[in-house]
Design an enzyme around this catalytic site. Structure first.
Site, PDB file in Angstrom:
ATOM      1  N   HIS A 248      20.159 -47.128  15.657  1.00 37.33           N
ATOM      2  CA  HIS A 248      20.519 -48.038  16.749  1.00 37.33           C
ATOM      3  C   HIS A 248      20.144 -49.504  16.462  1.00 37.33           C
ATOM      4  O   HIS A 248      20.996 -50.397  16.550  1.00 37.33           O
ATOM      5  CB  HIS A 248      19.807 -47.607  18.039  1.00 37.33           C
ATOM      6  CG  HIS A 248      20.138 -46.233  18.495  1.00 37.33           C
ATOM      7  ND1 HIS A 248      21.320 -45.896  19.125  1.00 37.33           N
ATOM      8  CD2 HIS A 248      19.434 -45.085  18.409  1.00 37.33           C
ATOM      9  CE1 HIS A 248      21.324 -44.609  19.425  1.00 37.33           C
ATOM     10  NE2 HIS A 248      20.191 -44.081  18.985  1.00 37.33           N
TER      11      HIS A 248
HETATM   12  O1  RIB Z   1      18.066 -46.073  22.700  1.00 40.13           O
HETATM   13  C1  RIB Z   1      17.709 -46.482  21.397  1.00 40.13           C
HETATM   14  C2  RIB Z   1      16.565 -47.436  21.427  1.00 40.13           C
HETATM   15  O2  RIB Z   1      15.403 -46.791  21.922  1.00 40.13           O
HETATM   16  C3  RIB Z   1      16.168 -47.950  20.025  1.00 40.13           C
HETATM   17  O3  RIB Z   1      15.670 -49.254  20.138  1.00 40.13           O
HETATM   18  C4  RIB Z   1      15.069 -47.016  19.605  1.00 40.13           C
HETATM   19  O4  RIB Z   1      14.145 -47.631  18.704  1.00 40.13           O
HETATM   20  C5  RIB Z   1      14.393 -46.765  20.919  1.00 40.13           C
HETATM   21  O5  RIB Z   1      13.489 -47.839  21.145  1.00 40.13           O
END
Ligand code: RIB
Ligand code: CA
Length: 318
Positions: A248
Protein backbone atom coordinates in the site's frame (compact mmCIF):
# COMPACT_ATOMS: atom_id res chain seq x y z
CA UNK A 1 16.35 16.06 -15.14
CA UNK A 2 13.28 15.08 -13.11
CA UNK A 3 12.14 17.49 -10.42
CA UNK A 4 13.66 17.15 -6.96
CA UNK A 5 11.11 16.43 -4.25
CA UNK A 6 11.93 17.51 -0.70
CA UNK A 7 9.95 15.13 1.48
CA UNK A 8 8.93 14.52 5.06
CA UNK A 9 7.68 10.93 5.43
CA UNK A 10 5.05 10.53 8.18
CA UNK A 11 4.86 6.82 8.85
CA UNK A 12 4.04 3.86 11.16
CA UNK A 13 6.70 1.30 10.06
CA UNK A 14 5.33 -1.30 9.28
CA UNK A 15 6.44 -3.59 6.48
CA UNK A 16 4.94 -1.68 3.56
CA UNK A 17 6.06 1.56 5.22
CA UNK A 18 9.62 0.20 5.18
CA UNK A 19 9.28 -0.63 1.48
CA UNK A 20 8.10 2.93 0.80
CA UNK A 21 10.96 4.43 2.84
CA UNK A 22 13.56 2.32 1.00
CA UNK A 23 12.04 3.31 -2.35
CA UNK A 24 12.36 6.97 -1.36
CA UNK A 25 16.01 6.46 -0.33
CA UNK A 26 16.74 4.61 -3.58
CA UNK A 27 15.36 7.47 -5.69
CA UNK A 28 17.69 10.38 -6.51
CA UNK A 29 14.65 12.56 -7.29
CA UNK A 30 13.75 12.52 -3.60
CA UNK A 31 15.52 14.39 -0.80
CA UNK A 32 14.14 12.85 2.40
CA UNK A 33 14.69 15.56 5.02
CA UNK A 34 12.83 13.97 7.89
CA UNK A 35 10.81 11.02 9.13
CA UNK A 36 7.97 11.54 11.58
CA UNK A 37 6.41 8.59 13.35
CA UNK A 38 2.92 7.78 14.52
CA UNK A 39 1.04 4.90 16.14
CA UNK A 40 -0.78 2.48 13.86
CA UNK A 41 1.00 -0.73 12.88
CA UNK A 42 2.29 -0.65 16.44
CA UNK A 43 2.58 1.85 19.29
CA UNK A 44 4.70 4.91 18.52
CA UNK A 45 7.74 3.80 20.55
CA UNK A 46 7.98 0.72 18.27
CA UNK A 47 7.33 2.58 15.02
CA UNK A 48 9.96 5.14 16.06
CA UNK A 49 12.47 2.40 16.90
CA UNK A 50 11.78 0.84 13.50
CA UNK A 51 12.23 4.15 11.69
CA UNK A 52 15.59 4.70 13.43
CA UNK A 53 16.68 1.13 12.69
CA UNK A 54 15.63 1.43 9.02
CA UNK A 55 17.60 4.64 8.49
CA UNK A 56 20.61 3.12 10.26
CA UNK A 57 20.34 -0.01 8.07
CA UNK A 58 20.16 2.18 4.94
CA UNK A 59 23.22 4.19 5.96
CA UNK A 60 21.09 7.31 6.41
CA UNK A 61 21.18 7.89 10.16
CA UNK A 62 21.77 11.54 9.19
CA UNK A 63 18.03 11.89 8.45
CA UNK A 64 16.25 13.15 11.60
CA UNK A 65 13.36 11.25 13.15
CA UNK A 66 10.70 13.06 15.20
CA UNK A 67 8.37 10.94 17.30
CA UNK A 68 4.67 11.77 17.12
CA UNK A 69 1.27 10.77 18.37
CA UNK A 70 0.60 7.52 20.21
CA UNK A 71 -3.16 8.12 20.40
CA UNK A 72 -5.82 9.40 17.99
CA UNK A 73 -7.20 12.92 18.51
CA UNK A 74 -10.49 11.86 20.08
CA UNK A 75 -11.11 8.10 20.05
CA UNK A 76 -9.27 5.39 22.03
CA UNK A 77 -6.32 3.90 20.12
CA UNK A 78 -7.70 0.38 19.84
CA UNK A 79 -5.72 -2.64 18.63
CA UNK A 80 -2.50 -1.76 16.80
CA UNK A 81 -1.32 -3.69 13.74
CA UNK A 82 1.10 -6.33 15.04
CA UNK A 83 -1.21 -9.09 13.77
CA UNK A 84 -0.47 -7.80 10.25
CA UNK A 85 3.14 -6.67 10.55
CA UNK A 86 4.56 -8.89 13.31
CA UNK A 87 5.25 -8.47 17.06
CA UNK A 88 8.06 -6.03 16.19
CA UNK A 89 5.94 -4.48 13.39
CA UNK A 90 8.78 -5.40 11.01
CA UNK A 91 8.01 -8.96 9.98
CA UNK A 92 9.07 -10.52 13.30
CA UNK A 93 12.78 -10.26 12.47
CA UNK A 94 13.64 -9.51 16.09
CA UNK A 95 13.64 -5.71 15.88
CA UNK A 96 11.86 -5.45 19.22
CA UNK A 97 15.30 -6.16 20.66
CA UNK A 98 17.30 -3.92 18.30
CA UNK A 99 17.92 -0.41 19.59
CA UNK A 100 20.80 1.49 18.05
CA UNK A 101 22.34 3.25 21.09
CA UNK A 102 23.67 6.10 18.98
CA UNK A 103 20.34 7.08 17.55
CA UNK A 104 17.65 9.07 19.26
CA UNK A 105 14.61 10.83 17.90
CA UNK A 106 14.63 14.63 18.00
CA UNK A 107 13.50 16.29 21.22
CA UNK A 108 10.56 17.96 19.44
CA UNK A 109 7.20 16.38 18.59
CA UNK A 110 6.53 15.27 15.02
CA UNK A 111 3.82 17.92 14.61
CA UNK A 112 6.25 20.66 15.59
CA UNK A 113 8.90 19.28 13.21
CA UNK A 114 6.38 19.23 10.35
CA UNK A 115 5.13 22.77 11.04
CA UNK A 116 8.58 24.31 11.56
CA UNK A 117 10.12 22.61 8.51
CA UNK A 118 7.34 23.74 6.16
CA UNK A 119 7.43 27.32 7.45
CA UNK A 120 11.23 27.43 7.12
CA UNK A 121 11.00 26.20 3.48
CA UNK A 122 7.82 27.74 2.06
CA UNK A 123 6.61 26.10 -1.14
CA UNK A 124 9.32 23.41 -1.09
CA UNK A 125 8.24 20.58 1.21
CA UNK A 126 6.01 17.62 0.31
CA UNK A 127 4.49 15.61 3.15
CA UNK A 128 3.97 11.94 2.35
CA UNK A 129 1.76 10.37 5.04
CA UNK A 130 1.34 6.60 5.15
CA UNK A 131 -0.10 6.03 8.62
CA UNK A 132 -2.94 7.51 10.68
CA UNK A 133 -3.10 11.28 10.07
CA UNK A 134 -2.85 12.45 13.68
CA UNK A 135 0.52 14.23 13.30
CA UNK A 136 -0.70 16.16 10.25
CA UNK A 137 -3.84 17.28 12.07
CA UNK A 138 -1.79 18.37 15.07
CA UNK A 139 0.60 20.28 12.79
CA UNK A 140 -2.37 22.11 11.22
CA UNK A 141 -3.62 23.02 14.71
CA UNK A 142 -0.12 24.23 15.69
CA UNK A 143 0.43 26.29 12.52
CA UNK A 144 -2.58 26.62 10.17
CA UNK A 145 -0.45 28.51 7.63
CA UNK A 146 1.27 25.27 6.61
CA UNK A 147 -1.77 24.66 4.41
CA UNK A 148 -0.64 27.58 2.19
CA UNK A 149 3.11 26.92 2.40
CA UNK A 150 3.34 23.16 1.85
CA UNK A 151 4.26 22.16 -1.72
CA UNK A 152 2.02 19.06 -1.70
CA UNK A 153 0.52 16.43 0.59
CA UNK A 154 0.28 12.79 -0.52
CA UNK A 155 -1.63 10.36 1.70
CA UNK A 156 -1.97 6.59 1.58
CA UNK A 157 -5.47 6.08 2.97
CA UNK A 158 -9.16 5.83 2.29
CA UNK A 159 -11.38 3.76 0.02
CA UNK A 160 -13.54 5.74 -2.42
CA UNK A 161 -15.22 3.33 -4.86
CA UNK A 162 -14.05 0.04 -3.30
CA UNK A 163 -14.64 -1.71 0.05
CA UNK A 164 -12.55 -0.94 3.11
CA UNK A 165 -9.99 -3.28 4.68
CA UNK A 166 -10.81 -2.89 8.38
CA UNK A 167 -14.57 -2.60 7.93
CA UNK A 168 -16.90 -2.85 4.92
CA UNK A 169 -16.29 0.86 4.29
CA UNK A 170 -13.11 2.03 6.06
CA UNK A 171 -9.41 1.79 5.27
CA UNK A 172 -7.07 1.29 8.24
CA UNK A 173 -5.17 4.61 8.34
CA UNK A 174 -8.39 6.64 8.19
CA UNK A 175 -10.25 4.32 10.57
CA UNK A 176 -7.53 4.61 13.22
CA UNK A 177 -8.00 8.41 13.50
CA UNK A 178 -11.04 9.61 11.53
CA UNK A 179 -11.14 13.00 13.28
CA UNK A 180 -7.57 13.70 12.15
CA UNK A 181 -8.39 12.51 8.64
CA UNK A 182 -11.42 14.82 8.48
CA UNK A 183 -9.18 17.79 9.34
CA UNK A 184 -6.57 16.75 6.75
CA UNK A 185 -9.21 16.30 4.01
CA UNK A 186 -10.78 19.70 4.83
CA UNK A 187 -7.55 21.72 5.10
CA UNK A 188 -7.62 23.09 1.54
CA UNK A 189 -3.94 22.19 0.89
CA UNK A 190 -2.87 20.43 -2.36
CA UNK A 191 -3.85 16.91 -1.25
CA UNK A 192 -3.62 13.69 -3.26
CA UNK A 193 -4.95 10.47 -1.74
CA UNK A 194 -3.85 6.97 -2.78
CA UNK A 195 -6.65 4.84 -1.39
CA UNK A 196 -7.40 1.14 -1.63
CA UNK A 197 -8.85 1.87 -5.08
CA UNK A 198 -5.27 1.91 -6.39
CA UNK A 199 -3.20 0.18 -3.68
CA UNK A 200 -5.15 -3.09 -3.89
CA UNK A 201 -4.59 -3.11 -7.66
CA UNK A 202 -0.83 -3.44 -7.02
CA UNK A 203 0.38 -6.90 -6.02
CA UNK A 204 3.87 -8.28 -5.44
CA UNK A 205 4.13 -12.10 -5.25
CA UNK A 206 6.74 -14.83 -4.74
CA UNK A 207 7.98 -14.56 -8.33
CA UNK A 208 8.35 -10.79 -7.99
CA UNK A 209 10.32 -11.10 -4.75
CA UNK A 210 12.50 -13.87 -6.20
CA UNK A 211 13.44 -11.60 -9.10
CA UNK A 212 14.09 -8.73 -6.67
CA UNK A 213 16.34 -10.97 -4.56
CA UNK A 214 18.43 -11.89 -7.60
CA UNK A 215 19.61 -8.28 -7.74
CA UNK A 216 21.42 -8.97 -4.46
CA UNK A 217 21.00 -5.34 -3.42
CA UNK A 218 20.89 -4.85 0.36
CA UNK A 219 17.53 -3.12 0.09
CA UNK A 220 16.10 -6.02 -1.93
CA UNK A 221 17.45 -8.61 0.50
CA UNK A 222 15.97 -6.72 3.49
CA UNK A 223 12.58 -6.47 1.81
CA UNK A 224 12.61 -10.22 1.11
CA UNK A 225 13.48 -10.79 4.77
CA UNK A 226 10.52 -8.79 6.18
CA UNK A 227 7.69 -9.73 3.77
CA UNK A 228 6.96 -13.37 4.78
CA UNK A 229 4.90 -12.28 7.82
CA UNK A 230 2.93 -9.87 5.60
CA UNK A 231 2.49 -12.60 2.95
CA UNK A 232 1.02 -14.92 5.57
CA UNK A 233 -1.52 -12.25 6.59
CA UNK A 234 -2.56 -11.70 2.98
CA UNK A 235 -2.86 -15.45 2.41
CA UNK A 236 -4.86 -16.18 5.56
CA UNK A 237 -7.01 -13.05 5.76
CA UNK A 238 -7.23 -11.72 2.19
CA UNK A 239 -7.16 -15.14 0.49
CA UNK A 240 -4.26 -14.12 -1.75
CA UNK A 241 -2.21 -16.87 -3.42
CA UNK A 242 1.41 -17.30 -4.50
CA UNK A 243 2.72 -15.08 -1.71
CA UNK A 244 0.97 -11.98 -3.05
CA UNK A 245 0.78 -8.79 -0.98
CA UNK A 246 -0.44 -5.22 -1.47
CA UNK A 247 2.45 -2.75 -0.91
CA UNK A 248 0.00 0.00 0.00
CA UNK A 249 2.46 2.69 1.16
CA UNK A 250 4.76 2.22 -1.86
CA UNK A 251 1.99 3.76 -3.99
CA UNK A 252 2.31 7.11 -2.19
CA UNK A 253 6.03 7.39 -2.96
CA UNK A 254 5.45 6.05 -6.50
CA UNK A 255 2.95 8.88 -7.05
CA UNK A 256 5.55 11.48 -6.05
CA UNK A 257 8.08 9.90 -8.41
CA UNK A 258 5.77 9.28 -11.38
CA UNK A 259 2.28 10.86 -11.10
CA UNK A 260 1.56 9.67 -14.66
CA UNK A 261 1.35 6.11 -13.33
CA UNK A 262 -2.02 7.09 -11.85
CA UNK A 263 -5.34 8.61 -12.87
CA UNK A 264 -7.68 10.34 -10.44
CA UNK A 265 -10.67 12.58 -9.84
CA UNK A 266 -11.11 15.85 -7.96
CA UNK A 267 -13.77 15.08 -5.37
CA UNK A 268 -15.03 16.68 -2.18
CA UNK A 269 -14.79 13.91 0.42
CA UNK A 270 -16.64 13.43 3.71
CA UNK A 271 -14.88 11.41 6.41
CA UNK A 272 -17.26 9.73 8.86
CA UNK A 273 -15.99 9.82 12.45
CA UNK A 274 -18.29 7.50 14.37
CA UNK A 275 -20.78 4.69 14.19
CA UNK A 276 -20.55 1.54 12.05
CA UNK A 277 -19.32 3.61 9.09
CA UNK A 278 -16.45 5.17 11.13
CA UNK A 279 -13.52 5.94 8.83
CA UNK A 280 -15.54 5.83 5.61
CA UNK A 281 -14.33 8.32 2.96
CA UNK A 282 -17.36 9.26 0.87
CA UNK A 283 -16.75 11.20 -2.38
CA UNK A 284 -19.37 13.64 -3.69
CA UNK A 285 -19.11 12.43 -7.30
CA UNK A 286 -22.07 14.63 -8.38
CA UNK A 287 -20.35 17.66 -6.80
CA UNK A 288 -23.52 19.08 -5.32
CA UNK A 289 -23.65 17.79 -1.74
CA UNK A 290 -20.53 18.68 0.23
CA UNK A 291 -18.73 22.03 0.53
CA UNK A 292 -15.27 20.94 1.72
CA UNK A 293 -12.28 21.59 -0.63
CA UNK A 294 -11.75 19.14 -3.46
CA UNK A 295 -9.15 16.39 -3.04
CA UNK A 296 -7.27 14.53 -5.78
CA UNK A 297 -8.50 10.97 -5.27
CA UNK A 298 -6.51 8.38 -7.23
CA UNK A 299 -8.75 5.87 -8.98
CA UNK A 300 -6.52 3.93 -11.40
CA UNK A 301 -2.88 2.83 -11.56
CA UNK A 302 -0.61 1.28 -14.16
CA UNK A 303 0.46 -1.53 -11.84
CA UNK A 304 2.91 -3.16 -14.24
CA UNK A 305 4.84 0.08 -14.71
CA UNK A 306 4.82 0.79 -10.97
CA UNK A 307 6.17 -2.69 -10.17
CA UNK A 308 8.86 -2.32 -12.83
CA UNK A 309 9.91 1.06 -11.44
CA UNK A 310 10.07 -0.31 -7.89
CA UNK A 311 12.20 -3.27 -9.04
CA UNK A 312 14.52 -1.06 -11.04
CA UNK A 313 15.16 1.39 -8.19
CA UNK A 314 15.43 -1.10 -5.34
CA UNK A 315 17.68 -3.41 -7.40
CA UNK A 316 20.22 -0.69 -8.04
CA UNK A 317 20.29 0.47 -4.40
CA UNK A 318 23.37 -0.34 -2.27
O1 RIB B 1 -4.53 0.13 4.97
C1 RIB B 1 -3.15 0.08 4.69
C2 RIB B 1 -2.38 0.99 5.59
O2 RIB B 1 -2.48 0.55 6.93
C3 RIB B 1 -0.87 1.01 5.28
O3 RIB B 1 -0.35 2.27 5.58
C4 RIB B 1 -0.31 -0.01 6.23
O4 RIB B 1 1.05 0.26 6.59
C5 RIB B 1 -1.19 0.19 7.42
O5 RIB B 1 -0.66 1.27 8.17
CA1 CA C 1 1.59 2.52 7.02
Amino acid sequence: MSQLHTIILDTDPGIDDAMALLLALASPEIALIGVTTVFGNSHVAATTRNALNLLHFAGRADIPVAMGADQPLVLPRGRTGEHVHGPDAMGNIGWDAVHNPNQRPLAIHAAQFIAETIMQRPGQVTIVAVGPLTNLALALQLEPRIAEHVRAVVVMGGAFLVPGNVSPLAESNIYRDPHAAAKVFAAGWPLTVAGLDVTTAVRMDNAYFAALKESRSRFAEFICRIVPFYQAFHREVRGYRDGAINPHDVCAIAYVLEPALFAGEQWRVMVLTDGPARGATIPDRADRHWSTPKVHCLTRVDSARLLAAFHERISRAI
